[in-house]
Structure formats: C-alpha cells, structure tokens
Enzyme design. Structure first.
Site, PDB file in Angstrom:
ATOM      1  N   VAL A  42       0.866  -1.169   0.005  1.00  0.00           N
ATOM      2  CA  VAL A  42       0.144   0.184   0.083  1.00  0.00           C
ATOM      3  C   VAL A  42       0.877   1.293   0.112  1.00  0.00           C
ATOM      4  O   VAL A  42       0.481   2.465  -0.219  1.00  0.00           O
ATOM      5  CB  VAL A  42      -0.967   0.007   1.397  1.00  0.00           C
ATOM      6  CG1 VAL A  42      -2.062  -1.131   1.034  1.00  0.00           C
ATOM      7  CG2 VAL A  42      -0.137  -0.101   2.638  1.00  0.00           C
ATOM      8  N   TYR A  43       2.160   1.077   0.086  1.00  0.00           N
ATOM      9  CA  TYR A  43       3.120   2.244   0.354  1.00  0.00           C
ATOM     10  C   TYR A  43       3.042   2.851  -1.027  1.00  0.00           C
ATOM     11  O   TYR A  43       3.574   2.230  -2.059  1.00  0.00           O
ATOM     12  CB  TYR A  43       4.414   1.979   0.633  1.00  0.00           C
ATOM     13  CG  TYR A  43       4.503   1.464   2.264  1.00  0.00           C
ATOM     14  CD1 TYR A  43       3.367   1.728   3.050  1.00  0.00           C
ATOM     15  CD2 TYR A  43       5.777   1.039   2.634  1.00  0.00           C
ATOM     16  CE1 TYR A  43       3.516   1.243   4.299  1.00  0.00           C
ATOM     17  CE2 TYR A  43       5.871   0.787   4.086  1.00  0.00           C
ATOM     18  CZ  TYR A  43       4.738   1.045   4.755  1.00  0.00           C
ATOM     19  OH  TYR A  43       4.923   0.493   6.057  1.00  0.00           O
ATOM     20  N   SER A  44       2.350   3.932  -1.249  1.00  0.00           N
ATOM     21  CA  SER A  44       2.357   4.936  -2.565  1.00  0.00           C
ATOM     22  C   SER A  44       1.868   3.831  -3.580  1.00  0.00           C
ATOM     23  O   SER A  44       2.390   3.901  -4.752  1.00  0.00           O
ATOM     24  CB  SER A  44       3.866   5.459  -2.993  1.00  0.00           C
ATOM     25  OG  SER A  44       4.259   6.539  -2.095  1.00  0.00           O
TER      26      SER A  44
ATOM     27  N   GLY B  67       2.141   0.881  -4.371  1.00  0.00           N
ATOM     28  CA  GLY B  67       3.113  -0.225  -4.855  1.00  0.00           C
ATOM     29  C   GLY B  67       4.330   0.456  -5.405  1.00  0.00           C
ATOM     30  O   GLY B  67       5.166  -0.232  -5.630  1.00  0.00           O
TER      31      GLY B  67
END
Length: 343
Positions: A61-63, A65
């Site tokens: 979920v960080y940016s 993918g």
C-alpha cells in the site's frame, strides 16, 4: 551494526531497518512522508549498507505499490546483500476481494509484490493487519504454502492484538504450519502500551518486535516543544496524517521531550537518537524501522546505535513516559508473580 535474532528464528537482522514509506510519495498520505525516487533510494541504500544496515521494509500500500517498485530497482544486482520485508492485507483496489487475508487476496498480493520487488523470494512477509472475516486456518495454510514453495522465508504480522497473535500461533502449532516469528508493532517513548500485553507474549512465544514509528509519528524529532510551531515539513501538517496518527496528549509529549532534552545534554546525542536507543534496550525488540526523507536524516538515525544509555538515563525516560495502564493490566501490576518485563 549489531545484529539480533528475529524472534525464535535463526535469521539475524540488523537492529535498524530502513523503512520505504518515503519512497514514491504518491497521494496525500505518502507525499507527506517523502518522495524518494530510484536514484535517491539507491543513495540511501548505499549509505545503509556501508553502515551495516541491510534490511529494508516495505508494503504493497505504500504509494500504491511504487515503494516496492523503487526498492526493487534500487537493490537490483545486489539482492543477496539485503533482507527484504514487505506487507499486505490493506485495501489495494476497489473490488470486494482487493483486501484482507483470504487465500484469493494473499496469493495475488504476494505474487504482485514479488514482481514489483524484482525478486523470486521475500525474506520476511507480514500481514499488515488482522482480517477478522477470514478464517485464521485459511490465512495460515496459504502462507505456509508460500513458505514451502520457497517464495517466502519467514512470516510475521503487524498491528495484531495479543489474542489475534496467540490464536494464530496456536493454530500453526495444531497443524504444524510455519509460525510467525515477528510482530511489526508501534512502540515509542510516547506509545508504551506494547509493553502491557504484546511484549510479554513476545517473550513467552519468541516473537520478535519489528518496531514501527519509534519517534511517535514524527513527534520525537526534537523539533516539537512547548510554544514552538510545527515545522513546515512535518508530516503532522497533513490533517490526514494527524487523523491516523497514534493519539498523544500534548502535555504528556512535552514532559517526555523535556526528559529527552536533559539526556541529550548529558550524552551529546540528538533527541531522535536517544528515543531510538531507548527502544533498542527493551525486551523482545529485534529491529527498529527508521525512516529518512534524505541522507541527513538517515545518517542522524544511524547514530542511534553503537552506544547505550545508562541505567539512570533509561530510568529517567521511563519515569517521564510512564502512563496509567488500562484494565486488566493495572490490576495485574499488583501481583508479584506477574511482573512487568520492563520493571
């Protein structure tokens, strides 16, 4: 760089891990964390490896993918030198199955993470949160299959309650599946509730803590004090980040910062370095995830290791950060046969 065993496993990890939440900078939440692109990430990883820090933590979920993609490109050609951890469970799309710990979602999420990271295995895979709607047996059987297939080497969780984790460990023991050896949990000088339930569980079950947000969601940077406005570049300038941040009373924060300032004057170290070093002296802690928007922040955080606070300094910080415990933990504290692991 000191290395410690990850929980009850045989894997040794550095006491500091570089988090990649600052890679990408996509969207209102992560843009407030940082926006390192591939060349920036390569430089941060170079500095980390020079210091002996070889573990890097990410999440799908960080940016959206992008953090995994950037990390994969930044470690290209040196995969064997690094330990990669990543996470999945939170929503990554609009579909009804684009979240959770079902076999359907985890299978798709893990395969996508492998592709983005440009690798055929993940050293440590962690569930980002507990999925109360999927049977624990389904989740654990799925993860065990990935371990047996060689696509995951070690398993962990993040943000679980004590009963979530203990139930999962009991199920793995029942069926002989791969156990969780790590718990990526929030723990800081202004967030010590990890000590009440999860730390004793970690000691008993040999689950190592992978600590996230050791600076209390950017509150222990040394830049936040009484009567001082928030720094313009603080993530706390973003209301979205404030809304999801661990809650902290202002007066409590200032009291802890006052104690940190006293210890800083005694040691010549910075407030963030002291806050991180304090955590590294706590039971169950295998590694602390540090963040860095730039080279300066990374080098400062790397300065948290290679020395130790004195017992007197630890006691001073303990006293300043102590808070009343919720039931049943305050009641348990009266019983001599149920001592606190940090008493």
């Amino acid at each position: 760089m000191e290395h410690r065993l990850l929980g009850g496993s045989g894997l040794k990890v550095p006491v500091l891990t570089l988090g990649t939440g600052t890679f990408g900078g996509d969207g209102p939440l992560f843009s407030a964390w940082g926006n390192s692109q591939v060349e920036d990430a390569k430089r941060l990883i170079d500095i980390s490896l020079e210091a002996g820090l070889n573990m890097f933590d990410s999440a799908d979920v960080y940016s959206a993918g992008q953090a995994e993609e950037i990390l994969g490109k930044a470690i290209a050609g040196r995969r064997d030198e690094v330990i990669i951890s990543t996470k999945s469970t939170f929503r990554t799309g609009e579909g009804p199955n684009d979240l959770g710990s079902s076999r359907h979602h985890l299978t798709r999420a893990i395969e996508r993470s492998l592709k983005r990271l440009g690798t055929d295995y993940i050293d440590l895979f962690q569930l980002h949160g507990f999925d109360a709607q999927t049977p624990v047996e389904e989740t654990l059987a799925t993860l065990d299959g990935f371990v047996k297939a060689g696509k995951i080497r070690y398993l962990g969780v993040s943000n679980f309650s004590g009963w979530h984790l203990m139930k999962s460990l009991a199920v793995t023991e029942k069926y002989g599946w791969t156990r969780y050896v790590a718990h990526q949990a929030y723990y800081s000088l202004i967030g010590r509730s990890y000590e009440w339930d999860l730390m004793p569980l970690g000691l008993d079950q040999k689950v190592g803590a992978v600590v996230w947000s050791p600076l209390g969601w950017a509150r222990l940077t040394g830049k936040i004090r009484r009567g001082t406005p928030l720094p313009k570049d603080s993530r706390l300038q973003s209301q979205l980040n404030v809304d999801i941040a661990p809650p902290v009373d202002d007066e409590y924060l200032y009291r802890v910062v006052d104690a940190l300032d006293e210890v800083a004057a005694e040691t010549g170290k910075t407030v963030p370095q002291i806050a991180i070093n304090w955590i590294l002296q706590r039971p169950t802690v295998s590694t602390v995830v540090i963040g860095a928007r730039n080279e300066e922040q990374l080098r400062q955080n790397l300065g948290a290791v290679g020395w130790n606070l004195t017992k007197e300094q630890v006691a001073k910080l303990d006293a300043a950060s102590d808070t009343p415990r919720a039931y049943p933990y305050f009641h348990q504290a009266y019983f001599e046969r149920n001592p606190s692991p940090v008493a």
